[in-house]
Design a protein around this motif. Structure first.
Motif, PDB file in Angstrom:
ATOM      1  N   VAL A   1     -25.430   7.121   8.741  1.00 35.72           N
ATOM      2  CA  VAL A   1     -25.087   7.826   7.504  1.00 35.72           C
ATOM      3  C   VAL A   1     -23.579   7.789   7.275  1.00 35.72           C
ATOM      4  N   LEU A   2     -22.803   7.979   8.347  1.00 31.84           N
ATOM      5  CA  LEU A   2     -21.342   7.944   8.233  1.00 31.84           C
ATOM      6  C   LEU A   2     -20.868   6.595   7.690  1.00 31.84           C
ATOM      7  N   VAL A   3     -21.406   5.511   8.208  1.00 31.58           N
ATOM      8  CA  VAL A   3     -20.966   4.177   7.794  1.00 31.58           C
ATOM      9  C   VAL A   3     -21.288   3.943   6.318  1.00 31.58           C
ATOM     10  N   VAL A   4     -22.465   4.359   5.876  1.00 31.30           N
ATOM     11  CA  VAL A   4     -22.852   4.169   4.481  1.00 31.30           C
ATOM     12  C   VAL A   4     -21.949   4.976   3.558  1.00 31.30           C
ATOM     13  N   VAL A   5     -21.700   6.242   3.896  1.00 36.36           N
ATOM     14  CA  VAL A   5     -20.840   7.092   3.065  1.00 36.36           C
ATOM     15  C   VAL A   5     -19.420   6.544   3.035  1.00 36.36           C
ATOM     16  N   ALA A   6     -18.931   6.062   4.173  1.00 41.13           N
ATOM     17  CA  ALA A   6     -17.583   5.493   4.220  1.00 41.13           C
ATOM     18  C   ALA A   6     -17.477   4.267   3.322  1.00 41.13           C
ATOM     19  N   GLY A   7     -18.486   3.405   3.361  1.00 39.75           N
ATOM     20  CA  GLY A   7     -18.475   2.227   2.499  1.00 39.75           C
ATOM     21  C   GLY A   7     -18.493   2.594   1.027  1.00 39.75           C
ATOM     22  N   PHE A   8     -19.206   3.649   0.681  1.00 41.22           N
ATOM     23  CA  PHE A   8     -19.270   4.121  -0.697  1.00 41.22           C
ATOM     24  C   PHE A   8     -17.904   4.617  -1.163  1.00 41.22           C
ATOM     25  N   LEU A   9     -17.173   5.287  -0.280  1.00 39.09           N
ATOM     26  CA  LEU A   9     -15.892   5.889  -0.647  1.00 39.09           C
ATOM     27  C   LEU A   9     -14.761   4.881  -0.772  1.00 39.09           C
ATOM     28  N   PHE A  10     -14.877   3.734  -0.140  1.00 40.90           N
ATOM     29  CA  PHE A  10     -13.855   2.700  -0.297  1.00 40.90           C
ATOM     30  C   PHE A  10     -14.005   2.068  -1.674  1.00 40.90           C
ATOM     31  N   PHE A  11     -13.403   2.728  -2.649  1.00 41.10           N
ATOM     32  CA  PHE A  11     -13.649   2.439  -4.062  1.00 41.10           C
ATOM     33  C   PHE A  11     -12.322   2.076  -4.723  1.00 41.10           C
ATOM     34  N   THR A  12     -12.170   0.830  -5.155  1.00 43.28           N
ATOM     35  CA  THR A  12     -10.909   0.373  -5.724  1.00 43.28           C
ATOM     36  C   THR A  12     -10.444   1.186  -6.934  1.00 43.28           C
ATOM     37  N   PRO A  13     -11.322   1.592  -7.875  1.00 45.90           N
ATOM     38  CA  PRO A  13     -10.848   2.435  -8.978  1.00 45.90           C
ATOM     39  C   PRO A  13     -10.205   3.745  -8.527  1.00 45.90           C
ATOM     40  N   THR A  14     -10.573   4.268  -7.359  1.00 47.25           N
ATOM     41  CA  THR A  14      -9.889   5.451  -6.832  1.00 47.25           C
ATOM     42  C   THR A  14      -8.425   5.130  -6.568  1.00 47.25           C
ATOM     43  N   MET A  15      -8.156   3.941  -6.066  1.00 42.19           N
ATOM     44  CA  MET A  15      -6.779   3.522  -5.807  1.00 42.19           C
ATOM     45  C   MET A  15      -6.007   3.373  -7.117  1.00 42.19           C
ATOM     46  N   VAL A  16      -6.670   2.857  -8.142  1.00 43.14           N
ATOM     47  CA  VAL A  16      -6.032   2.721  -9.454  1.00 43.14           C
ATOM     48  C   VAL A  16      -5.656   4.091 -10.002  1.00 43.14           C
ATOM     49  N   THR A  17      -6.562   5.064  -9.850  1.00 42.18           N
ATOM     50  CA  THR A  17      -6.279   6.426 -10.303  1.00 42.18           C
ATOM     51  C   THR A  17      -5.128   7.025  -9.508  1.00 42.18           C
ATOM     52  N   GLY A  18      -5.110   6.788  -8.194  1.00 48.11           N
ATOM     53  CA  GLY A  18      -3.989   7.249  -7.382  1.00 48.11           C
ATOM     54  C   GLY A  18      -2.675   6.666  -7.865  1.00 48.11           C
ATOM     55  N   GLY A  19      -2.696   5.412  -8.266  1.00 44.15           N
ATOM     56  CA  GLY A  19      -1.486   4.783  -8.784  1.00 44.15           C
ATOM     57  C   GLY A  19      -1.009   5.408 -10.076  1.00 44.15           C
ATOM     58  N   ALA A  20      -1.954   5.738 -10.964  1.00 40.17           N
ATOM     59  CA  ALA A  20      -1.590   6.364 -12.235  1.00 40.17           C
ATOM     60  C   ALA A  20      -0.985   7.752 -12.029  1.00 40.17           C
ATOM     61  N   VAL A  21      -1.574   8.534 -11.107  1.00 37.58           N
ATOM     62  CA  VAL A  21      -1.065   9.885 -10.832  1.00 37.58           C
ATOM     63  C   VAL A  21       0.292   9.813 -10.143  1.00 37.58           C
ATOM     64  N   ALA A  22       0.463   8.888  -9.213  1.00 29.82           N
ATOM     65  CA  ALA A  22       1.731   8.762  -8.495  1.00 29.82           C
ATOM     66  C   ALA A  22       2.866   8.451  -9.459  1.00 29.82           C
ATOM     67  N   GLY A  23       2.591   7.623 -10.461  1.00 30.88           N
ATOM     68  CA  GLY A  23       3.619   7.298 -11.429  1.00 30.88           C
ATOM     69  C   GLY A  23       4.055   8.487 -12.259  1.00 30.88           C
ATOM     70  N   ALA A  24       3.174   9.472 -12.414  1.00 33.97           N
ATOM     71  CA  ALA A  24       3.486  10.647 -13.219  1.00 33.97           C
ATOM     72  C   ALA A  24       4.209  11.730 -12.428  1.00 33.97           C
ATOM     73  N   PHE A  25       4.071  11.762 -11.104  1.00 32.82           N
ATOM     74  CA  PHE A  25       4.605  12.869 -10.317  1.00 32.82           C
ATOM     75  C   PHE A  25       5.618  12.464  -9.252  1.00 32.82           C
ATOM     76  N   GLY A  26       5.740  11.185  -8.940  1.00 31.13           N
ATOM     77  CA  GLY A  26       6.554  10.803  -7.803  1.00 31.13           C
ATOM     78  C   GLY A  26       5.780  11.035  -6.524  1.00 31.13           C
ATOM     79  N   PHE A  27       6.300  10.541  -5.399  1.00 35.12           N
ATOM     80  CA  PHE A  27       5.515  10.520  -4.172  1.00 35.12           C
ATOM     81  C   PHE A  27       5.196  11.913  -3.640  1.00 35.12           C
ATOM     82  N   ALA A  28       6.173  12.824  -3.574  1.00 33.71           N
ATOM     83  CA  ALA A  28       5.944  14.152  -2.997  1.00 33.71           C
ATOM     84  C   ALA A  28       4.917  14.938  -3.799  1.00 33.71           C
TER      85      ALA A  28
END
Length: 442
Positions: free
Chosen positions: A42-69
């Motif tokens: 179950v852990l392996v399946v859930v982990a594979g599901f969470l490795f989601f490239t659009p999550t990284m894109v969203t992280g990039g958009a938020v980081a640009g608005a707030f800076g790293f900290a």
């Protein structure tokens, strides 16, 4: 607590149509104890599901608005909220052996629960289209093609194969994808820190303030809120609810934050919020294609499995596979028409209408079922369970209020209001029934 293996519905949908013979992933019944899996699968399946490239894109958009900290702080908050929500939903399904859409049937009613199948299945079809579009654009750029639609068709069909096989096919693919993607992320992090001149310079970066904190949290939660709400599709195979809870909270905290973090740090360093474009810009086209194909595949086979299960419940067919095929066709059509361009609006919509559904399920599990499987036969549920419906509607109203006014985080407000509304709605329902029962007795 009633033993799932002893229920007739756990093994058959009817006297002449054993569900297990049609689909051993139990789309319309409780998963019997004999079919439960070990925690690591179950852990392996859930982990594979969470490795989601659009999550990284969203992280990039938020980081640009707030800076790293500022970004790291918000990413931690979003990851904690999501982990608590997902792990609780996972524990409910492990306790009952039911998928999320079947839980929704018990909470909202036989007819009311159809809304859950529509919204959860529909959004997973949408994510399928977005992910196929990312895959096609990535591969077309690497090959130097001007068109990507043939790759969208090919990729969409290939990604459905492991979901068609069921839980085991998804688990096998996840074993390949997770370590490869993790290695790529750490490599990009090292390049990003070197690019800005070290960690001190990274922490000193500033954002442009284009996104409010509440919206940023909602966007980051929403990258996995639909999938997280349906985590029970996999944790219902867990042997114990406690194990499912611990597994999910650990995996979600670690991987959701990692996806946001790696996407954000790359965007700050190179000014590119799209992780795929960042890899291509770094001259890593071949490696990017190889690793991200596996990453996107593990995400999309989970999505296809989810809308297959939702379709089976919606139409009452004890076989998820026809709905996997239909959803894949729709998802490919969405990819060909560039649905990924509307991702931000889609994320906000998901963060408004889906979290209250999970909140209603969690509230019912905590306050009505008192952490137990209610033992209700799925075919005897009334058309509507008004306490659950009321809790969901109130949670959705709270989420929409936050979305329209910019006050707070719509996703978080929707979950909390729906949870707290359940015992209130239950009490009101009992109070309204008492006079009617007294009159009948007289």
């Amino acid at each position: 607590m009633t033993t799932t293996a002893s229920r007739p519905e756990a093994t058959a949908a009817g006297p002449d149509a054993p569900a297990a013979r049609i689909d051993t992933d139990y789309p319309l019944t409780r998963v019997p104890l004999s079919a439960r899996q070990g925690w690591f699968g179950v852990l392996v399946v859930v982990a594979g599901f969470l490795f989601f490239t659009p999550t990284m894109v969203t992280g990039g958009a938020v980081a640009g608005a707030f800076g790293f900290a500022g970004f790291v702080t918000l990413a931690i908050i979003a990851s904690i909220v999501l982990a608590l929500y997902v792990s609780t939903m996972g524990a409910v399904s492990a306790r009952t052996g039911l998928s999320t859409v079947l839980l929704a049937r018990l909470v909202l009613g036989r007819v009311g629960g159809k809304w859950a199948s529509i919204v959860l299945g529909g959004t997973q079809v949408g994510w399928y289209g977005i992910t196929v579009g990312i895959f096609a654009n990535l591969l077309a750029s690497a090959l130097g093609w001007d068109v990507s639609w043939p790759l969208a068709i090919l990729g969409g069909l290939l990604m459905a194969t492991t979901a068609y096989w069921g839980f085991k096919g998804i688990e096998i693919l996840s074993w390949v994808s997770v370590p490869l993607m993790l290695g790529l992320c750490f490599w990009v992090m090292t390049l990003s820190v070197d690019e800005v001149g070290g960690w001190a310079s990274m922490w000193a970066t500033q954002g442009d303030g284009s996104i409010s904190p509440g919206l940023a949290i909602t966007m980051m939660i929403s990258t996995f809120i639909s999938g997280g709400t349906q985590i029970g599709n996999w944790t219902r195979f867990s042997k114990k609810a406690t194990t499912a809870f611990i597994t999910c909270i650990g995996v979600v905290l670690a991987i959701e934050f990692a996806m946001l973090f790696f996407g954000g740090i790359g965007a700050i360093a190179f000014g590119e919020p799209d992780f795929t474009n960042l890899l291509l810009g770094l001259g890593l086209a071949v490696l990017a294609v190889f690793l991200l194909v596996f990453n996107l595949w593990t995400t999309n086979d989970n999505a296809a499995y989810a809308f297959g299960v939702a379709g089976a419940e919606l139409f009452g067919v004890a076989n998820k596979r026809p709905f996997i095929i239909g959803g894949v066709v729709i998802g490919i059509a969405l990819a060909v028409t560039n649905v990924a361009d509307a991702m931000t609006g889609f994320l906000v919509l998901l963060g408004t209408v889906i979290p209250p559904l999970g909140g209603a399920v969690i509230g019912t599990f905590l306050f009505t079922w008192r952490l137990r499987d209610p033992g209700t036969h799925l075919d005897t549920v009334p058309a509507f369970r008004w306490p659950g419906v009321a809790a969901y509607l109130l949670g959705t109203a709270a989420a929409f209020f936050g979305s329209l006014t910019g006050i707070g985080s719509p996703a978080l407000q929707g979950i909390l209001v729906a949870i707290l509304a359940v015992p209130v709605a239950d009490a009101i329902t009992r109070a309204m029934r008492a006079p009617a029962q007294t009159v009948e007795a007289a």
